[in-house]
Design a protein around this motif. Structure first.
Motif, PDB file in Angstrom:
ATOM      1  N   CYS A 130     -35.672  30.275  -3.426  1.00 57.99           N
ATOM      2  CA  CYS A 130     -35.150  29.741  -4.679  1.00 57.99           C
ATOM      3  C   CYS A 130     -33.968  30.604  -5.088  1.00 57.99           C
ATOM      4  O   CYS A 130     -34.001  31.834  -4.940  1.00 57.99           O
ATOM      5  CB  CYS A 130     -36.226  29.754  -5.764  1.00 57.99           C
ATOM      6  SG  CYS A 130     -35.696  29.027  -7.343  1.00 57.99           S
ATOM      7  N   VAL A 131     -32.915  29.986  -5.603  1.00 55.61           N
ATOM      8  CA  VAL A 131     -31.713  30.710  -5.989  1.00 55.61           C
ATOM      9  C   VAL A 131     -31.020  29.934  -7.104  1.00 55.61           C
ATOM     10  O   VAL A 131     -31.156  28.710  -7.191  1.00 55.61           O
ATOM     11  CB  VAL A 131     -30.774  30.877  -4.762  1.00 55.61           C
ATOM     12  CG1 VAL A 131     -30.284  29.535  -4.264  1.00 55.61           C
ATOM     13  CG2 VAL A 131     -29.607  31.802  -5.065  1.00 55.61           C
ATOM     14  N   LYS A 132     -30.303  30.630  -7.972  1.00 58.36           N
ATOM     15  CA  LYS A 132     -29.512  29.944  -8.986  1.00 58.36           C
ATOM     16  C   LYS A 132     -28.327  29.251  -8.309  1.00 58.36           C
ATOM     17  O   LYS A 132     -27.889  29.643  -7.233  1.00 58.36           O
ATOM     18  CB  LYS A 132     -29.017  30.923 -10.050  1.00 58.36           C
ATOM     19  CG  LYS A 132     -30.119  31.484 -10.942  1.00 58.36           C
ATOM     20  CD  LYS A 132     -29.566  32.039 -12.246  1.00 58.36           C
ATOM     21  CE  LYS A 132     -29.149  30.950 -13.206  1.00 58.36           C
ATOM     22  NZ  LYS A 132     -28.797  31.439 -14.549  1.00 58.36           N
ATOM     23  N   THR A 133     -27.800  28.240  -8.958  1.00 61.41           N
ATOM     24  CA  THR A 133     -26.709  27.477  -8.357  1.00 61.41           C
ATOM     25  C   THR A 133     -25.447  28.311  -8.166  1.00 61.41           C
ATOM     26  O   THR A 133     -24.578  27.929  -7.386  1.00 61.41           O
ATOM     27  CB  THR A 133     -26.372  26.244  -9.221  1.00 61.41           C
ATOM     28  OG1 THR A 133     -26.146  26.663 -10.573  1.00 61.41           O
ATOM     29  CG2 THR A 133     -27.508  25.232  -9.187  1.00 61.41           C
ATOM     30  N   ASP A 134     -25.360  29.457  -8.861  1.00 61.26           N
ATOM     31  CA  ASP A 134     -24.191  30.328  -8.676  1.00 61.26           C
ATOM     32  C   ASP A 134     -24.445  31.424  -7.641  1.00 61.26           C
ATOM     33  O   ASP A 134     -23.624  32.315  -7.455  1.00 61.26           O
ATOM     34  CB  ASP A 134     -23.765  30.954 -10.007  1.00 61.26           C
ATOM     35  CG  ASP A 134     -24.859  31.829 -10.622  1.00 61.26           C
ATOM     36  OD1 ASP A 134     -25.932  32.008  -9.992  1.00 61.26           O
ATOM     37  OD2 ASP A 134     -24.646  32.319 -11.745  1.00 61.26           O
ATOM     38  N   GLY A 135     -25.619  31.372  -6.978  1.00 61.30           N
ATOM     39  CA  GLY A 135     -25.934  32.340  -5.934  1.00 61.30           C
ATOM     40  C   GLY A 135     -26.709  33.549  -6.394  1.00 61.30           C
ATOM     41  O   GLY A 135     -27.112  34.393  -5.573  1.00 61.30           O
ATOM     42  N   LYS A 136     -26.969  33.666  -7.682  1.00 58.05           N
ATOM     43  CA  LYS A 136     -27.714  34.808  -8.203  1.00 58.05           C
ATOM     44  C   LYS A 136     -29.220  34.544  -8.152  1.00 58.05           C
ATOM     45  O   LYS A 136     -29.654  33.418  -8.000  1.00 58.05           O
ATOM     46  CB  LYS A 136     -27.272  35.114  -9.632  1.00 58.05           C
ATOM     47  CG  LYS A 136     -25.805  35.492  -9.767  1.00 58.05           C
ATOM     48  CD  LYS A 136     -25.430  35.735 -11.228  1.00 58.05           C
ATOM     49  CE  LYS A 136     -23.961  36.102 -11.357  1.00 58.05           C
ATOM     50  NZ  LYS A 136     -23.562  36.290 -12.779  1.00 58.05           N
ATOM     51  N   GLU A 137     -29.998  35.606  -8.310  1.00 57.11           N
ATOM     52  CA  GLU A 137     -31.459  35.551  -8.397  1.00 57.11           C
ATOM     53  C   GLU A 137     -32.093  34.929  -7.157  1.00 57.11           C
ATOM     54  O   GLU A 137     -33.074  34.183  -7.234  1.00 57.11           O
ATOM     55  CB  GLU A 137     -31.908  34.786  -9.649  1.00 57.11           C
ATOM     56  CG  GLU A 137     -31.446  35.399 -10.955  1.00 57.11           C
ATOM     57  CD  GLU A 137     -31.952  34.633 -12.183  1.00 57.11           C
ATOM     58  OE1 GLU A 137     -32.906  33.828 -12.028  1.00 57.11           O
ATOM     59  OE2 GLU A 137     -31.382  34.825 -13.267  1.00 57.11           O
ATOM     60  N   TYR A 138     -31.579  35.260  -5.983  1.00 49.91           N
ATOM     61  CA  TYR A 138     -32.154  34.759  -4.732  1.00 49.91           C
ATOM     62  C   TYR A 138     -33.514  35.401  -4.494  1.00 49.91           C
ATOM     63  O   TYR A 138     -33.681  36.600  -4.616  1.00 49.91           O
ATOM     64  CB  TYR A 138     -31.224  35.072  -3.569  1.00 49.91           C
ATOM     65  CG  TYR A 138     -31.764  34.668  -2.213  1.00 49.91           C
ATOM     66  CD1 TYR A 138     -31.512  33.400  -1.690  1.00 49.91           C
ATOM     67  CD2 TYR A 138     -32.515  35.560  -1.450  1.00 49.91           C
ATOM     68  CE1 TYR A 138     -31.993  33.024  -0.447  1.00 49.91           C
ATOM     69  CE2 TYR A 138     -33.006  35.204  -0.201  1.00 49.91           C
ATOM     70  CZ  TYR A 138     -32.746  33.935   0.289  1.00 49.91           C
ATOM     71  OH  TYR A 138     -33.239  33.572   1.528  1.00 49.91           O
ATOM     72  N   LYS A 139     -34.506  34.567  -4.154  1.00 50.87           N
ATOM     73  CA  LYS A 139     -35.825  35.093  -3.847  1.00 50.87           C
ATOM     74  C   LYS A 139     -36.507  34.237  -2.788  1.00 50.87           C
ATOM     75  O   LYS A 139     -36.495  33.005  -2.863  1.00 50.87           O
ATOM     76  CB  LYS A 139     -36.712  35.119  -5.097  1.00 50.87           C
ATOM     77  CG  LYS A 139     -38.113  35.688  -4.828  1.00 50.87           C
ATOM     78  CD  LYS A 139     -38.973  35.718  -6.070  1.00 50.87           C
ATOM     79  CE  LYS A 139     -40.354  36.290  -5.759  1.00 50.87           C
ATOM     80  NZ  LYS A 139     -41.207  36.330  -6.969  1.00 50.87           N
ATOM     81  N   VAL A 140     -37.088  34.903  -1.792  1.00 55.22           N
ATOM     82  CA  VAL A 140     -37.872  34.209  -0.772  1.00 55.22           C
ATOM     83  C   VAL A 140     -39.269  33.977  -1.331  1.00 55.22           C
ATOM     84  O   VAL A 140     -39.944  34.915  -1.766  1.00 55.22           O
ATOM     85  CB  VAL A 140     -37.944  35.037   0.526  1.00 55.22           C
ATOM     86  CG1 VAL A 140     -38.929  34.394   1.504  1.00 55.22           C
ATOM     87  CG2 VAL A 140     -36.564  35.152   1.155  1.00 55.22           C
ATOM     88  N   LEU A 141     -39.705  32.722  -1.338  1.00 52.06           N
ATOM     89  CA  LEU A 141     -41.029  32.363  -1.859  1.00 52.06           C
ATOM     90  C   LEU A 141     -42.090  32.447  -0.776  1.00 52.06           C
ATOM     91  O   LEU A 141     -43.225  32.845  -1.036  1.00 52.06           O
ATOM     92  CB  LEU A 141     -40.992  30.954  -2.442  1.00 52.06           C
ATOM     93  CG  LEU A 141     -39.918  30.693  -3.493  1.00 52.06           C
ATOM     94  CD1 LEU A 141     -39.896  29.218  -3.862  1.00 52.06           C
ATOM     95  CD2 LEU A 141     -40.154  31.545  -4.740  1.00 52.06           C
TER      96      LEU A 141
END
Length: 322
Positions: A304-315
């Protein structure tokens, strides 16, 4: 005869995958707020939470994600289905409708349609074998399948698979009131379903792919559907799909990176870079967030990631089979 059925089973399996990709490729090239579809896919969004199924290789079941907190919880555990695959899903009201591999054969693969409330209660089989369904209005439309006990399953073993019966069916949302909508010859036609302007449509993958509304109506050229737009957002790796949302085009570039480009601009913004986080396979834009599936090294991942590329996290992360 047995060899012929095996070959036919393999052809059908290939057509199932290609058909899903073709619907994706044909219907996501443009999007407007005026046209809404609710095609089943690996991901669904109700405006607050994202619901998703893990893939064949992870078998983690049906999950709910709060994209802001990145907290993921299980709605339906895969153990309820003997650790078998849960596949495409869609949301209608308080319910999630999804496909699950319910073959009792270890190497078998046929899918049965189920529904469950968003809180995980009321899990119920709708007693339908299908690999292709859509919801339009108060009805579920589906390609009816039957079990083929002489198909080839995982690891090339004889296994229970499926064959189309030659009937497109519809039923109420609770699984009652099953009726035949259309009969067809499976040797001459291979249909797949979609939703257009709130109505169920079908197209023949053996033909020119002019779609028709189930229950009658004039043909709808698939190119016209593409130009008018859709909310279909699951993107397959072999398609050339672009997703247009809120003034941006979201897409996979040539190296597998997930990118976006502002409408009218030629400046590419990389959201998930392939060289750093792996190739993106399928994705869906959900408000300010994107949920996606892809590969990172030798692992499969759902992220999951924000549309601007920030806060990327593998679930979820799991080692690729084979």
């Amino acid at each position: 005869m047995k060899k012929t059925k095996r070959i036919w089973g393999l052809i059908l399996a290939f057509v199932m995958v290609c058909g899903t990709m073709f619907v994706n490729a044909a219907t996501v090239h443009a999007a407007t707020k005026k046209v809404r579809t609710d095609q089943p896919g690996l991901f669904a969004y109700d405006g607050k939470n994202i619901y998703y199924t893990a893939t064949d290789y992870s078998g983690r079941g049906l999950n709910k994600l709060d994209p802001k907190t990145k907290k993921s919880t299980t709605v339906v555990d895969w153990k309820k289905f003997n650790n078998r695959t849960l596949a495409e899903l869609t949301i209608k009201g308080d319910y999630i409708y999804f496909l699950a591999n319910t073959s009792k054969d270890r190497y078998g693969c046929y899918y049965e349609l189920h529904r469950v409330k968003k809180n995980g209660s009321g899990l119920k089989s709708l007693k339908v074998l299908t690999n292709d369904f859509v919801i339009a209005g108060k009805n579920i439309y589906y390609i009816e399948n039957k079990i083929d006990k002489e198909s080839i399953g995982e690891e090339g073993m004889d296994a229970e698979g499926y064959l189309p019966t030659g009937r497109i069916m519809k039923m109420n949302l609770d699984g009652s009131g099953k009726k035949v909508v259309k009969k067809y010859n499976t040797r001459d036609h291979q249909y797949t379903l979609a939703v257009y302007n709130g109505k169920a449509i079908y197209g023949d993958m053996y033909g020119a792919w002019n779609c028709k509304t189930l229950g009658g109506g004039t043909a709808i050229n698939i190119d016209k559907v593409a130009k008018l737009g859709t909310d279909r957002q699951d993107v397959d790796p072999l398609s050339e799909c672009d997703v247009y949302v809120n003034g941006y085009k979201y897409y996979r570039n040539d190296d597998g990176s997930l990118c976006r480009m502002k409408n009218g601009s030629e400046k590419e913004e990389v959201i998930v870079k392939e060289s750093k986080r792996g190739k993106t396979h399928r994705f869906r834009v959900c408000g300010d967030y994107i949920i996606g599936q892809g590969w990172s090294g030798m692992d499969y991942v759902i992220f999951c990631v924000k549309t601007d590329g920030k806060e990327y996290k593998v679930l979820h992360r799991w080692v690729a089979a084979g």
